[in-house]
Motif scaffolding. Structure first.
Motif, PDB file in Angstrom:
ATOM      1  N   SER A   1       4.712  -3.395  15.186  1.00  9.26           N
ATOM      2  CA  SER A   1       5.580  -4.457  14.664  1.00  9.26           C
ATOM      3  C   SER A   1       7.033  -3.988  14.508  1.00  9.26           C
ATOM      4  O   SER A   1       7.303  -2.902  13.985  1.00  9.26           O
ATOM      5  CB  SER A   1       5.042  -4.885  13.286  1.00  9.26           C
ATOM      6  OG  SER A   1       5.998  -5.661  12.597  1.00  9.26           O
TER       7      SER A   1
ATOM      8  N   ARG B   1       4.526  -6.815   8.523  1.00  6.94           N
ATOM      9  CA  ARG B   1       4.019  -6.403   9.834  1.00  6.94           C
ATOM     10  C   ARG B   1       2.837  -7.272  10.229  1.00  6.94           C
ATOM     11  O   ARG B   1       1.931  -7.488   9.404  1.00  6.94           O
ATOM     12  CB  ARG B   1       3.585  -4.939   9.787  1.00  6.94           C
ATOM     13  CG  ARG B   1       4.628  -4.009   9.220  1.00  6.94           C
ATOM     14  CD  ARG B   1       4.101  -2.590   9.104  1.00  6.94           C
ATOM     15  NE  ARG B   1       4.062  -1.926  10.402  1.00  6.94           N
ATOM     16  CZ  ARG B   1       5.119  -1.381  10.981  1.00  6.94           C
ATOM     17  NH1 ARG B   1       6.302  -1.395  10.383  1.00  6.94           N
ATOM     18  NH2 ARG B   1       5.007  -0.811  12.155  1.00  6.94           N
TER      19      ARG B   1
ATOM     20  N   SER C   1      -0.479  -4.060  14.952  1.00  5.82           N
ATOM     21  CA  SER C   1       0.490  -4.278  13.856  1.00  5.82           C
ATOM     22  C   SER C   1       1.358  -3.027  13.640  1.00  5.82           C
ATOM     23  O   SER C   1       2.453  -3.117  13.089  1.00  5.82           O
ATOM     24  CB  SER C   1      -0.230  -4.671  12.560  1.00  5.82           C
ATOM     25  OG  SER C   1      -0.905  -3.570  12.004  1.00  5.82           O
TER      26      SER C   1
END
Ligand code: THU
Length: 124
Positions: A18, A26, A15
């Motif tokens: 992201s 995210r 994440s």
């Protein structure tokens, strides 16, 4: 019961990659293949909003494009948790995964059939 702690940690790490300047939401995913490999993914947004790709589909498309399409589980971590996969991602999971495919979220281990009991299919 399999311990998916490491897989979930990989989703958290993913994440961080992201690209989400528009939503600031995210998402990271970590996809476990049946032979023990992990493909990670993150959401990748676009100024033309509808071209955004979710973290789950990023990981699945990475794996399938490498010739791997047998999967055991996916872990998902987002800005808000549990981060339940969207309908488009559930449909893509249903293309490649059985109904007992594991979906690992902050609140525990789920199965695909819980979120997508009746996927659209052209074969099987
Ligand atoms: N998103 C995902 O990556 N996975 C989901 O299952 C739901 C939504 C992303 C798409 C978009 O970049 C952001 O989250 C807000 O919708």
């Amino acid at each position: 019961m399999t311990d998916y702690t490491k897989l979930y940690e990989e989703a958290i790490k993913a994440s961080e990659k992201s690209y989400s300047p528009y939503s600031d939401f995210r998402v990271g995913s970590a996809l476990l293949t049946s032979d023990g490999k992990i493909f990670t993914g993150c959401n990748i947004e676009n100024a033309s909003y509808s071209l955004t790709v979710c973290a789950e589909r990023t990981a699945i498309l990475k794996a399938v494009s490498e010739g791997i399409s047998d999967f055991e589980a996916i872990a998902i971590y987002g800005t808000e948790n549990p981060c339940i996969p969207c309908g488009a991602c559930l449909q893509v999971m249903s293309e490649f995964c059985e109904s007992d495919f594991k979906v690992v979220l902050s609140d525990g281990v789920h199965e695909l059939k819980e979120f997508m009991p009746n996927a659209f299919r052209l074969k099987k």
